[in-house]
Design a protein around this motif. Structure first.
Motif, short mmCIF file in Angstrom:
data_model
loop_
_atom_site.label_atom_id
_atom_site.label_comp_id
_atom_site.label_asym_id
_atom_site.label_seq_id
_atom_site.Cartn_x
_atom_site.Cartn_y
_atom_site.Cartn_z
N VAL A 82 0.86 -1.18 0.00
CA VAL A 82 0.00 0.00 0.00
C VAL A 82 0.89 1.23 0.00
CG1 VAL A 82 -1.49 1.42 1.48
CG2 VAL A 82 -2.09 -0.96 1.03
N CYS A 83 0.71 2.08 -1.00
CA CYS A 83 1.45 3.34 -1.08
C CYS A 83 0.50 4.46 -0.68
CB CYS A 83 1.99 3.55 -2.49
SG CYS A 83 3.16 4.90 -2.62
N HIS A 84 0.68 4.97 0.52
CA HIS A 84 -0.23 5.96 1.10
C HIS A 84 0.20 7.36 0.67
CE1 HIS A 84 -2.72 8.23 3.74
NE2 HIS A 84 -1.76 8.55 4.58
N ASP A 85 -0.56 7.92 -0.24
CA ASP A 85 -0.29 9.26 -0.79
C ASP A 85 -1.59 10.05 -0.69
OD1 ASP A 85 0.35 11.50 -2.20
OD2 ASP A 85 0.64 10.51 -4.12
N SER A 311 2.19 -9.76 -7.67
CA SER A 311 1.80 -9.00 -6.49
C SER A 311 1.17 -7.68 -6.93
CB SER A 311 3.02 -8.76 -5.59
OG SER A 311 3.50 -9.98 -5.06
N THR A 312 0.64 -6.94 -5.94
CA THR A 312 -0.13 -5.73 -6.24
C THR A 312 0.39 -4.56 -5.42
OG1 THR A 312 -2.10 -7.09 -6.61
CG2 THR A 312 -2.45 -4.72 -6.31
N GLY A 313 0.41 -3.38 -6.05
CA GLY A 313 0.69 -2.14 -5.34
C GLY A 313 -0.50 -1.21 -5.45
N PHE A 314 -1.13 -0.90 -4.33
CA PHE A 314 -2.27 0.01 -4.31
C PHE A 314 -1.78 1.44 -4.09
CE2 PHE A 314 -4.46 -3.93 -2.81
CZ PHE A 314 -5.36 -4.04 -3.85
N PHE A 315 -1.99 2.30 -5.09
CA PHE A 315 -1.68 3.73 -4.95
C PHE A 315 -2.88 4.44 -4.34
CE2 PHE A 315 1.10 2.50 -8.39
CZ PHE A 315 2.22 3.31 -8.29
N ALA A 316 -2.64 5.24 -3.33
CA ALA A 316 -3.63 6.20 -2.81
C ALA A 316 -4.97 5.58 -2.43
CB ALA A 316 -3.84 7.32 -3.82
N PRO A 317 -4.99 4.57 -1.56
CA PRO A 317 -6.28 4.02 -1.12
C PRO A 317 -7.09 5.00 -0.28
CG PRO A 317 -4.49 3.07 0.16
CD PRO A 317 -3.85 3.86 -0.93
#
Length: 609
Positions: A82-85, A311-317
């Motif tokens: 998770v990339c928290h932006d 795998s998965t990278g979630f931008f800005a959830p």
């Protein structure tokens, strides 16, 4: 102290100000370690990373209390970053101590992710203490961000001027990890790199990965798909011959979100050719919808990723929070807003519930186990069923409202969308409780792998239920050694009786006059935490039930769930305020049979058959 607890700042203003997270803006600041908190030992205030067992796939049955679990191995392991932006970050969350904006964004579906990256557009982003504590409590590794965008190209040129300079920068970045207690970095180069500097850029990634893995426990370094082998800034949206060297140099690559099915095919081919695990490729989904079907339809895009075992990278959830502004909500009120909080929590549960069948779930595996469901925020601070009264009068009301992610409790393992909701108008401990929405059908709250080797367990929970509104049970699903048998413990009120049926045990609470035995010094370890202190005088309608169950051998508790049997004339519903579970050696203390101790034989004369 319970597992994952850390020292809390005592409110000393100077200490809390120094603990406030800040970014680094220059190489001079980085190399000289010029930060307000340089003299503060963050280890005192940051929880260590909780160990995790391998996760399991629950598929579509994730909300059901069932024995379906798909084991995970190298053939099917997929990870989640998770990339928290959110709006530049370093907002209210930057503070170590509490702010009053209780409705601010909270990520809390920790059981389904592996890495949490705190992102900003500053040169070097150091994760705030609250995010570190919330993530570490759940076993999730935290990454800072090294970013050079078009305005930072001079900074990158300084770094890449020589191998010696790269060594100094890497050593400084490792020092940051160790001082602030986070696990690694996302390297995001989004400015053109001089061709003659490319070897030093590769060296930066390789040297940083080697150093972080060597000197930082559980250290990890990710590379973002951006620069190609010529030094040009060209997002590839896949792994190919132009960026594969970065893929090999890092622990994982976060792939830009404008990929397509051919991108998946090319990345598969590259992984097979280089004999690399495809799980190291994290295909991005920008939740705002850039480049892919996303938002509440993100499940469609995620399904394409997992079908190829990437795998998965979630931008800005935090899309679930930010976009409330489009519907007339004011998310910038400094003291928070009930309508914002309620709308965010509903949207957030719906969003993550839609994804969960494709995510792996990490079971809780550390005893003692305790949760009061606090999200790290509240309109009031509740202690043993009573709201604390503000001594300053600055909380926007009579209570002590707060936003402090370090106070986040262990969170439910799966989304509870339409099953239960976070209720901020009441609580047992912390800032909120669970309000049960589904009735007459049980559902799962925690996925666990809690080994009870001692022959006995103690379980307690705080609940609120009006007398005419029905009956309430917490349920433990457990199995015998080697998963040979699946059994259920229904912990309700069965009028001082215990009833054993095939695979089911209905257990009554310990009689109150024997509660003192739970705090006896004869027990080998503390059994009941202060948060569930033994008391018969709990205010505001809250009750605590305590259970003691003895087995004739070791068991594993695999699920904790609830069942609310709603009465025909019910005017309200049930509320769950806290749960606690621990093992105990009952040989150290005699519980008389009339105390309502449950004796369950599962290896000898089998009462469950």
């Amino acid at each position: 102290m319970l597992a994952g607890e850390v020292k809390m700042c005592d409110g000393n203003e100077e200490c809390c100000n120094q603990l406030e997270a800040e970014a680094i803006h220059s190489n001079e600041q980085l190399l000289s370690f010029e930060l307000r908190s340089k003299d503060i030992k963050w280890q005192k205030y940051v929880a260590p990373l909780t160990p995790r067992n391998p996760p399991v796939y629950l598929q579509r049955q994730f909300q059901l209390m069932s024995n379906y679990r798909e084991p995970i191995g190298n053939h099917n392991r997929r990870e989640v970053l998770v990339c928290h932006d959110m709006m530049g970050n370093y907002l209210e969350d930057r503070h170590y101590h509490s702010s009053k904006k209780y409705d601010d964004y909270r990520f809390y579906h920790w059981a389904g992710i592996d890495y949490f990256c705190y992102f900003s557009h500053n040169y070097i982003t150091i994760p705030p203490c609250g995010w570190l504590n919330a993530a570490h409590k759940h076993g999730v590794r935290v990454l800072g961000t090294f970013i050079t965008e078009s305005g930072h190209s001079k900074l990158l040129d300084e770094v890449l001027q020589s191998g010696e300079m790269v060594d100094k920068i890497v050593d400084a970045m490792i020092k940051l990890c160790k001082h602030y207690c986070f696990e690694g970095w996302l390297i995001n180069v989004e400015c053109k790199v001089k061709l003659e500097n490319m070897e030093n850029l590769y060296y930066l990634v390789e040297r940083l990965r080697a150093g972080v893995e060597r000197e930082v426990e559980h250290g990890v370094v990710f590379w973002y798909d951006s620069i190609i082998d010529t030094g040009d800034l060209r997002w590839q949206n896949e792994i190919n011959s132009k960026n594969v060297r970065f893929f090999r140099a890092a622990d994982g690559m976060l792939i830009n979100y404008s990929w397509n099915d051919k991108s998946l095919e090319m990345t598969t081919e590259i992984c097979e050719r280089s004999q690399s695990q495809c799980q190291r490729a994290f295909f991005g989904i920008d939740i705002f919808g850039r480049g892919q079907v996303a938002k509440f339809q993100s499940k469609q895009t995620l399904a394409r990723i997992v079908s190829q075992r990437f795998s998965t990278g979630f931008f800005a959830p935090a899309w679930t929070y930010e976009t409330l502004q489009m519907f007339g909500y004011n998310i910038k009120q400094p003291l928070g807003d009930d309508s914002v909080n309620d709308a965010f929590l509903r949207r957030n549960e719906k969003f993550w519930c839609s994804l969960w069948e494709h995510l792996a779930t990490h079971p809780y595996n550390v005893l003692p186990f305790y949760s009061d469901f606090c999200l790290g925020s509240g309109k009031n601070t509740y202690v043993h069923g009573r709201a604390k009264i503000s001594t300053t009068g600055s909380g926007g009301g009579d209570g002590e409202q707060f936003f402090n992610l370090s106070r986040c409790a262990l969170q439910p393992s799966v989304p509870l969308y339409q099953l239960a909701e976070r209720f901020y108008a009441d609580g047992f401990n912390g800032g909120s409780c669970l309000r049960i929405l589904q009735y007459n059908n049980s559902f799962r709250i925690f996925v666990t792998d809690l080994k009870i080797q001692t022959g006995g367990l103690i379980f307690a929970y705080a609940y609120k239920l009006l007398p005419n509104d029905g009956e309430f049970d917490c349920i433990l699903r457990f199995c015998t050694r080697n998963n040979a048998r699946d059994c259920y413990l229904f912990m309700g009120d069965y009028y001082d009786t215990s009833n054993f049926q095939k695979g089911r045990c209905y257990v009554s609470p310990l009689k109150s006059k024997y509660n003192h035995l739970l705090s006896s010094n004869k027990l080998d370890t503390p059994k009941i935490p202060k948060e569930l202190a033994l008391s018969e005088n709990i205010p505001n309608g809250w009750h605590v039930r305590y259970y003691v169950v003895a087995f004739d051998g070791a068991i594993q508790v695999k699920d904790i769930g609830v069942l609310y049997r709603r009465g025909n004339e019910a005017k309200d519903t049930a509320y769950l305020g806290a749960v606690y579970l621990n093992g105990c050696d009952l040989n150290t203390l005699d519980f008389p049979l009339e105390s309502n101790i449950a004796m369950i034989q599962i290896y000898g004369e089998d009462l469950l058959n």
